[in-house]
Design an enzyme around this catalytic site. Sequence first.
Site, mmCIF file in Angstrom:
data_model
loop_
_atom_site.group_PDB
_atom_site.id
_atom_site.type_symbol
_atom_site.label_atom_id
_atom_site.label_comp_id
_atom_site.label_asym_id
_atom_site.label_seq_id
_atom_site.Cartn_x
_atom_site.Cartn_y
_atom_site.Cartn_z
ATOM 1 N N HIS A 86 -6.092 -14.920 9.597
ATOM 2 C CA HIS A 86 -4.650 -14.235 9.731
ATOM 3 C C HIS A 86 -4.775 -13.060 10.953
ATOM 4 O O HIS A 86 -3.870 -12.465 10.796
ATOM 5 C CB HIS A 86 -4.185 -13.843 8.411
ATOM 6 C CG HIS A 86 -3.721 -14.905 7.318
ATOM 7 N ND1 HIS A 86 -3.013 -16.010 7.353
ATOM 8 C CD2 HIS A 86 -4.732 -15.055 6.332
ATOM 9 C CE1 HIS A 86 -3.346 -16.739 6.454
ATOM 10 N NE2 HIS A 86 -4.166 -16.297 5.760
ATOM 11 N N ARG B 137 20.637 15.950 -5.691
ATOM 12 C CA ARG B 137 20.914 14.318 -5.157
ATOM 13 C C ARG B 137 21.620 13.794 -6.328
ATOM 14 O O ARG B 137 22.157 12.622 -6.236
ATOM 15 C CB ARG B 137 19.405 13.847 -4.989
ATOM 16 C CG ARG B 137 19.346 12.385 -4.321
ATOM 17 C CD ARG B 137 20.133 12.312 -3.407
ATOM 18 N NE ARG B 137 19.494 13.207 -2.407
ATOM 19 C CZ ARG B 137 18.931 12.625 -1.295
ATOM 20 N NH1 ARG B 137 18.348 11.456 -1.134
ATOM 21 N NH2 ARG B 137 18.505 13.353 -0.289
ATOM 22 N N ARG C 48 0.772 -12.025 5.373
ATOM 23 C CA ARG C 48 2.519 -12.250 5.269
ATOM 24 C C ARG C 48 3.306 -11.981 6.257
ATOM 25 O O ARG C 48 4.405 -12.310 6.391
ATOM 26 C CB ARG C 48 2.774 -11.704 3.964
ATOM 27 C CG ARG C 48 2.100 -12.382 2.757
ATOM 28 C CD ARG C 48 2.305 -11.403 1.354
ATOM 29 N NE ARG C 48 1.585 -11.908 0.330
ATOM 30 C CZ ARG C 48 1.479 -11.281 -1.044
ATOM 31 N NH1 ARG C 48 2.010 -9.875 -0.858
ATOM 32 N NH2 ARG C 48 0.585 -11.746 -1.686
ATOM 33 N N PRO D 288 0.821 -1.034 0.067
ATOM 34 C CA PRO D 288 -0.004 0.145 -0.064
ATOM 35 C C PRO D 288 0.769 1.355 -0.032
ATOM 36 O O PRO D 288 1.862 1.366 0.649
ATOM 37 C CB PRO D 288 -0.716 0.036 1.193
ATOM 38 C CG PRO D 288 -0.828 -1.363 1.614
ATOM 39 C CD PRO D 288 0.385 -2.001 1.215
ATOM 40 N N GLU D 289 0.425 2.301 -0.734
ATOM 41 C CA GLU D 289 1.162 3.527 -1.054
ATOM 42 C C GLU D 289 0.228 4.644 -0.275
ATOM 43 O O GLU D 289 -0.826 4.329 0.447
ATOM 44 C CB GLU D 289 1.430 3.663 -2.257
ATOM 45 C CG GLU D 289 2.284 2.952 -2.871
ATOM 46 C CD GLU D 289 2.793 3.015 -4.382
ATOM 47 O OE1 GLU D 289 2.865 4.371 -4.612
ATOM 48 O OE2 GLU D 289 3.073 2.148 -5.135
#
Length: 281
Positions: free
Chosen positions: A96, A158, A116, A2-3
Amino acid sequence: MPELPEVEVVRRGLAQWVAGRQIVAAEVLHPRAVRRHLAGPDDFTARLKGRVVLSAERRGKYLWLPLSGAEEALLAHLGMSGQLLVVEPGSPPEKHLRVRLGFGDGGSDLRFVDQRTFGHIMLSPLLDGVPAPIAHIAPDPFEASFDDDRFAAALRRRRTEVKRALLDQSLISGVGNIYADEALWLARLHGARPTQTLTRPKVAELLAAVREVMTAALHQGGTSFDSLYVNVNGESGYFERSLEVYGRRDRPCSRCGTPIMREAFMNRSSFSCPRCQRRPR
């Protein structure tokens, strides 16, 4: 994983259904879920009981629930498959289920489900309102503290590829692989473009694209490629249907009709239009 839009959808659900409620019961069903709470599961559950959830906050991909009684919060990272679900008390445990919180008003439980077990939750002190373990990461582009000019200057210094910079949490938090590709397509930039070649107007255009793409995703509940990302009510997002390049290899670009190209990128994939987003020489 998820973002920012997916995590923000969950945060809004927590603000609606959990904020203002007192925790009266806490149960850890799998110790790996609280592995970063170094004092252990018993300390974790004991310190939660009696605390009131004051609000629901987010920076980038992290969520936290500030708690009453001390400058402390319940910090969560969903990892690859973590879910924070609001569930009727007494309903059967999910397959889970890792952590369960019960509240004094007798209403819905808050359950942390993680197939997971890459996600985690922990109690953390707050530093200027942000949990200590994530105080080092940069603000995300929707925070009031995010400084566009400072980001542009840091990006140009950068000397890396622009997609790598978008994924660098020390520069900007919350942008992951999906929304980086989508924003770069919208800004007509190839991910390999050197950051030092970007003008300030082009950086401003890129930031606008990042915000536009993630705002659109947020309005559609985020992106769900499988059943593992859901909001607090167990519902999937629909932004996958609006993706322009990510996961669309060989399909025509909606802008020019050229087939979308996939390239290997940091053990993942990058998707772009070879005509709209020319690779730098």
